[in-house]
Design a protein around this motif. Sequence first.
Motif, PDB file in Angstrom:
ATOM      1  N   LEU A   1       0.885  -1.285   0.053  1.00  0.00           N
ATOM      2  CA  LEU A   1      -0.076  -0.060  -0.072  1.00  0.00           C
ATOM      3  C   LEU A   1       1.075   1.154   0.146  1.00  0.00           C
ATOM      4  CD1 LEU A   1      -2.901  -0.913   2.435  1.00  0.00           C
ATOM      5  CD2 LEU A   1      -3.060  -0.211  -0.113  1.00  0.00           C
ATOM      6  N   ALA A   2       2.037   1.268   0.711  1.00  0.00           N
ATOM      7  CA  ALA A   2       3.041   2.393   0.770  1.00  0.00           C
ATOM      8  C   ALA A   2       3.731   2.205  -0.576  1.00  0.00           C
ATOM      9  CB  ALA A   2       3.690   2.267   1.997  1.00  0.00           C
ATOM     10  N   ASP A   3       3.601   1.638  -1.492  1.00  0.00           N
ATOM     11  CA  ASP A   3       4.267   1.732  -2.604  1.00  0.00           C
ATOM     12  C   ASP A   3       4.516   3.037  -3.186  1.00  0.00           C
ATOM     13  OD1 ASP A   3       5.567  -0.675  -3.426  1.00  0.00           O
ATOM     14  OD2 ASP A   3       4.127  -1.100  -4.923  1.00  0.00           O
ATOM     15  N   PRO A   4       6.010   3.415  -3.642  1.00  0.00           N
ATOM     16  CA  PRO A   4       6.066   4.772  -3.993  1.00  0.00           C
ATOM     17  C   PRO A   4       5.248   4.991  -5.233  1.00  0.00           C
ATOM     18  CG  PRO A   4       8.224   3.342  -4.328  1.00  0.00           C
ATOM     19  CD  PRO A   4       7.215   2.655  -3.676  1.00  0.00           C
ATOM     20  N   SER A   5       4.796   6.301  -5.623  1.00  0.00           N
ATOM     21  CA  SER A   5       4.163   6.481  -6.780  1.00  0.00           C
ATOM     22  C   SER A   5       5.039   7.430  -7.907  1.00  0.00           C
ATOM     23  CB  SER A   5       2.806   7.245  -6.671  1.00  0.00           C
ATOM     24  OG  SER A   5       3.260   8.406  -5.730  1.00  0.00           O
ATOM     25  N   PRO A   6       4.943   7.200  -8.983  1.00  0.00           N
ATOM     26  CA  PRO A   6       5.939   8.109  -9.830  1.00  0.00           C
ATOM     27  C   PRO A   6       5.447   9.619  -9.940  1.00  0.00           C
ATOM     28  CG  PRO A   6       4.524   6.524 -11.160  1.00  0.00           C
ATOM     29  CD  PRO A   6       4.358   6.337  -9.785  1.00  0.00           C
ATOM     30  N   LEU A   7       6.294  10.460 -10.285  1.00  0.00           N
ATOM     31  CA  LEU A   7       5.928  11.880 -10.265  1.00  0.00           C
ATOM     32  C   LEU A   7       6.500  12.284 -11.714  1.00  0.00           C
ATOM     33  CD1 LEU A   7       7.293  13.110  -6.827  1.00  0.00           C
ATOM     34  CD2 LEU A   7       4.794  12.667  -7.592  1.00  0.00           C
TER      35      LEU A   7
ATOM     36  N   PHE B   1      11.023  11.433  -0.895  1.00  0.00           N
ATOM     37  CA  PHE B   1      10.800  10.920  -2.414  1.00  0.00           C
ATOM     38  C   PHE B   1      12.249  10.577  -2.677  1.00  0.00           C
ATOM     39  CE2 PHE B   1      13.608  14.626  -3.870  1.00  0.00           C
ATOM     40  CZ  PHE B   1      13.184  15.614  -3.069  1.00  0.00           C
ATOM     41  N   GLU B   2      12.336   9.742  -3.828  1.00  0.00           N
ATOM     42  CA  GLU B   2      13.737   9.232  -4.279  1.00  0.00           C
ATOM     43  C   GLU B   2      13.961   9.997  -5.798  1.00  0.00           C
ATOM     44  OE1 GLU B   2      15.600   5.356  -3.689  1.00  0.00           O
ATOM     45  OE2 GLU B   2      14.433   5.190  -5.426  1.00  0.00           O
ATOM     46  N   VAL B   3      15.066  10.530  -5.900  1.00  0.00           N
ATOM     47  CA  VAL B   3      15.244  10.797  -7.336  1.00  0.00           C
ATOM     48  C   VAL B   3      16.403   9.956  -8.012  1.00  0.00           C
ATOM     49  CG1 VAL B   3      16.368  12.634  -8.680  1.00  0.00           C
ATOM     50  CG2 VAL B   3      14.888  13.191  -6.846  1.00  0.00           C
ATOM     51  N   GLU B   4      16.252   9.514  -9.016  1.00  0.00           N
ATOM     52  CA  GLU B   4      17.237   8.570  -9.613  1.00  0.00           C
ATOM     53  C   GLU B   4      17.598   9.067 -11.123  1.00  0.00           C
ATOM     54  OE1 GLU B   4      15.694   4.498  -9.595  1.00  0.00           O
ATOM     55  OE2 GLU B   4      17.409   3.795 -10.547  1.00  0.00           O
TER      56      GLU B   4
ATOM     57  N   ASP C   1      28.226   5.617 -17.735  1.00  0.00           N
ATOM     58  CA  ASP C   1      27.172   6.114 -17.554  1.00  0.00           C
ATOM     59  C   ASP C   1      27.143   5.624 -15.981  1.00  0.00           C
ATOM     60  OD1 ASP C   1      26.114   6.653 -19.854  1.00  0.00           O
ATOM     61  OD2 ASP C   1      24.727   4.905 -20.120  1.00  0.00           O
ATOM     62  N   HIS C   2      26.903   6.654 -15.126  1.00  0.00           N
ATOM     63  CA  HIS C   2      26.770   6.545 -13.449  1.00  0.00           C
ATOM     64  C   HIS C   2      25.384   6.545 -13.106  1.00  0.00           C
ATOM     65  CE1 HIS C   2      31.296   6.461 -13.141  1.00  0.00           C
ATOM     66  NE2 HIS C   2      31.055   7.187 -14.163  1.00  0.00           N
ATOM     67  N   SER C   3      24.871   5.691 -12.291  1.00  0.00           N
ATOM     68  CA  SER C   3      23.671   5.708 -11.845  1.00  0.00           C
ATOM     69  C   SER C   3      23.628   6.667 -10.601  1.00  0.00           C
ATOM     70  CB  SER C   3      23.159   4.458 -11.730  1.00  0.00           C
ATOM     71  OG  SER C   3      21.826   4.290 -10.640  1.00  0.00           O
ATOM     72  N   VAL C   4      22.794   7.621 -10.181  1.00  0.00           N
ATOM     73  CA  VAL C   4      22.788   8.131  -9.042  1.00  0.00           C
ATOM     74  C   VAL C   4      21.320   7.930  -8.385  1.00  0.00           C
ATOM     75  CG1 VAL C   4      23.235  10.609  -8.025  1.00  0.00           C
ATOM     76  CG2 VAL C   4      24.286   9.907 -10.065  1.00  0.00           C
ATOM     77  N   LYS C   5      21.384   7.934  -7.256  1.00  0.00           N
ATOM     78  CA  LYS C   5      20.097   7.685  -6.464  1.00  0.00           C
ATOM     79  C   LYS C   5      20.238   8.588  -4.977  1.00  0.00           C
ATOM     80  CE  LYS C   5      18.382   3.263  -6.885  1.00  0.00           C
ATOM     81  NZ  LYS C   5      17.964   1.970  -6.547  1.00  0.00           N
ATOM     82  N   LEU C   6      19.132   9.381  -5.064  1.00  0.00           N
ATOM     83  CA  LEU C   6      19.186  10.142  -3.654  1.00  0.00           C
ATOM     84  C   LEU C   6      17.684   9.997  -3.245  1.00  0.00           C
ATOM     85  CD1 LEU C   6      20.222  12.732  -2.259  1.00  0.00           C
ATOM     86  CD2 LEU C   6      19.348  14.195  -3.624  1.00  0.00           C
ATOM     87  N   ARG C   7      17.761   9.561  -2.173  1.00  0.00           N
ATOM     88  CA  ARG C   7      16.459   9.257  -1.277  1.00  0.00           C
ATOM     89  C   ARG C   7      16.499  10.317  -0.085  1.00  0.00           C
ATOM     90  NH1 ARG C   7      12.267   8.633   0.593  1.00  0.00           N
ATOM     91  NH2 ARG C   7      11.450   6.724   1.757  1.00  0.00           N
ATOM     92  N   VAL C   8      15.683  11.206  -0.615  1.00  0.00           N
ATOM     93  CA  VAL C   8      15.430  12.261   0.762  1.00  0.00           C
ATOM     94  C   VAL C   8      14.086  12.049   1.547  1.00  0.00           C
ATOM     95  CG1 VAL C   8      14.583  14.852   0.652  1.00  0.00           C
ATOM     96  CG2 VAL C   8      16.094  13.880  -1.224  1.00  0.00           C
ATOM     97  N   GLN C   9      14.418  11.948   2.801  1.00  0.00           N
ATOM     98  CA  GLN C   9      13.274  12.103   3.853  1.00  0.00           C
ATOM     99  C   GLN C   9      13.414  13.135   4.647  1.00  0.00           C
ATOM    100  OE1 GLN C   9      15.568   8.087   4.542  1.00  0.00           O
ATOM    101  NE2 GLN C   9      13.222   7.154   4.896  1.00  0.00           N
ATOM    102  N   PRO C  10      12.096  13.190   5.343  1.00  0.00           N
ATOM    103  CA  PRO C  10      12.031  14.410   6.037  1.00  0.00           C
ATOM    104  C   PRO C  10      13.216  14.908   7.043  1.00  0.00           C
ATOM    105  CG  PRO C  10       9.949  13.273   6.173  1.00  0.00           C
ATOM    106  CD  PRO C  10      10.991  12.289   5.536  1.00  0.00           C
TER     107      PRO C  10
ATOM    108  N   VAL D   1      15.603  10.916 -15.895  1.00  0.00           N
ATOM    109  CA  VAL D   1      15.286  11.328 -14.441  1.00  0.00           C
ATOM    110  C   VAL D   1      14.176  10.620 -14.143  1.00  0.00           C
ATOM    111  CG1 VAL D   1      15.105  13.151 -12.683  1.00  0.00           C
ATOM    112  CG2 VAL D   1      16.540  13.547 -14.662  1.00  0.00           C
ATOM    113  N   LYS D   2      14.222   9.935 -12.875  1.00  0.00           N
ATOM    114  CA  LYS D   2      13.126   9.231 -12.346  1.00  0.00           C
ATOM    115  C   LYS D   2      12.659   9.574 -10.844  1.00  0.00           C
ATOM    116  CE  LYS D   2      11.898   4.550 -11.376  1.00  0.00           C
ATOM    117  NZ  LYS D   2      12.366   3.208 -11.597  1.00  0.00           N
ATOM    118  N   VAL D   3      11.541  10.340 -10.496  1.00  0.00           N
ATOM    119  CA  VAL D   3      11.236  10.749  -9.152  1.00  0.00           C
ATOM    120  C   VAL D   3      10.001   9.874  -8.707  1.00  0.00           C
ATOM    121  CG1 VAL D   3      10.770  12.637  -7.783  1.00  0.00           C
ATOM    122  CG2 VAL D   3      12.007  13.061  -9.999  1.00  0.00           C
TER     123      VAL D   3
END
Length: 451
Positions: A15-21, A76-79, A187-196, A246-248
């Motif tokens: 249920l808490a699956d992330p949703s794409p933006l 959110f997470e930015v990839e 190619d370098h894959s970057v993942k930034l997970r932002v939390q409160p 870019v995937k958010v």
Amino acid sequence: MRCPKTVLLLLPLALADPSPLPGHSMSSPPEINHLAKTWLLTGTTMPSHNSLILTPGVADRVGTAFSRTPLRTNDFEVEFTISAKPGTAVFENDGVAFWYSEENSTEILVAASAKHSHNQDELIAGTWYDHYVQQGLGLYGFKSAFKGLGVFFSRNAGAATVGLKFGDGSGASEGPEQQLEIRDGKDHSVKLRVQPEAATLQVDAVTLTLAKPAKAGGFMGFSCYGGSKASYNPKERSAFVEIKGVKVMNYASGPGEDTLPSAAEPEASKEKEDVLGAHSSFKDHREESEAIKELTNMVFKLVIESKPQREQMKAAISALSKRVSVVEESFTTLKKEIDMKTGHNLGEEFESIKKELADMHAAAHRDTDARGKKLADLHSDIEHVQKTAATGGDISGDLDSLSRSNEQVLDELTSQHKRMFGVSIFAIAFIIIAGLSLYNKFRCWEKKHVL
Ligand SMILES: *[C@@H]1O[C@H](CO)[C@@H](O)[C@H](O)[C@H]1NC(C)=O
């Protein structure tokens, strides 16, 4: 018995699956219409058919790409995938940054570029970036005193690093940093997970964490600076940097972004806009200004990107003119040398040859002219005859004149012939008389017994 338990455990997670933006994501290659609607591109940044190019390797220039709308979430997470090819030279302070800015990036960049980025004098004088820095945009083309999060791919004293920093708007920033070179063409894959209350960055095998708060309503984007050098050949290129997708994803339960204007527009406002847009007497004018604006941006980009080539051309031209003057000089010396060696004044001789050639040319020209005139006369005669014949007119006049001239020639020939005949008769008579008198003389001498 274990199976239903697992399902039950997974249910709340599902249920808490992330949703794409989608309003903050970017496909690879970027979809141009979506890009134009949701992202603000400035400077050297431009979409290509396989990526978003932040800089094509232009030193001393800035490129940015920022989302026009804020993220309505701080969970959110930015990839994204970043690729950078090394330049042909090492420039100082070049780098790329990803931002999650609490301040409105559109406002900051539009103000800066309106005042500044089209300033041709500064571009030519090479003071362009100095002015950019003076406006507080000295951190890879964005705010030095930033408020929010920044991911920096920098180069400090020759060592390439990646850093995750938090800035409070005072100009100071803090956060972890680790050595990592991304300018290797891969190619370098970057993942930034932002939390409160925290942020985690993962690039290749590097993981950095930062225990700092993040606010919802921030603006995300990229910025890039080509680097500087005390003096450099315009041929030299800094790193070529591109973003490939870019995937958010939103991890919060609420909406993570404002609805896209085109996605769900209320009927009423749509109608109003149609009426205003379609029937306004300024409709054409508005479209024209839009087109001019687009064109201006395009020209600006071209100016920035073609600068190295122009410099190169300028250098090549000045080198060429230098070479030409050197060749001229050595030619003059050579001429002097030859004059001395041969004792001739080659220059004068050459002049006289030239004069002769010119005379010959003039003579040939005159002859040709005369011949041409004769031909023209003949032509006009023929034409005259033709005309007379064509109009069914009497050409007997022409024939008469022709026969008359023929007669004249014949008469002349006859009289000449007569004259010649007279002359020959006279000669024969002379020879006979001379012969007779000679014979007579012989006879006399014979009688006198001289012989
Ligand atoms: C950000 O700034 C731009 C330009 O001034 C403005 O149009 C936009 O509404 C602002 N966005 C927000 C969310 O304040």
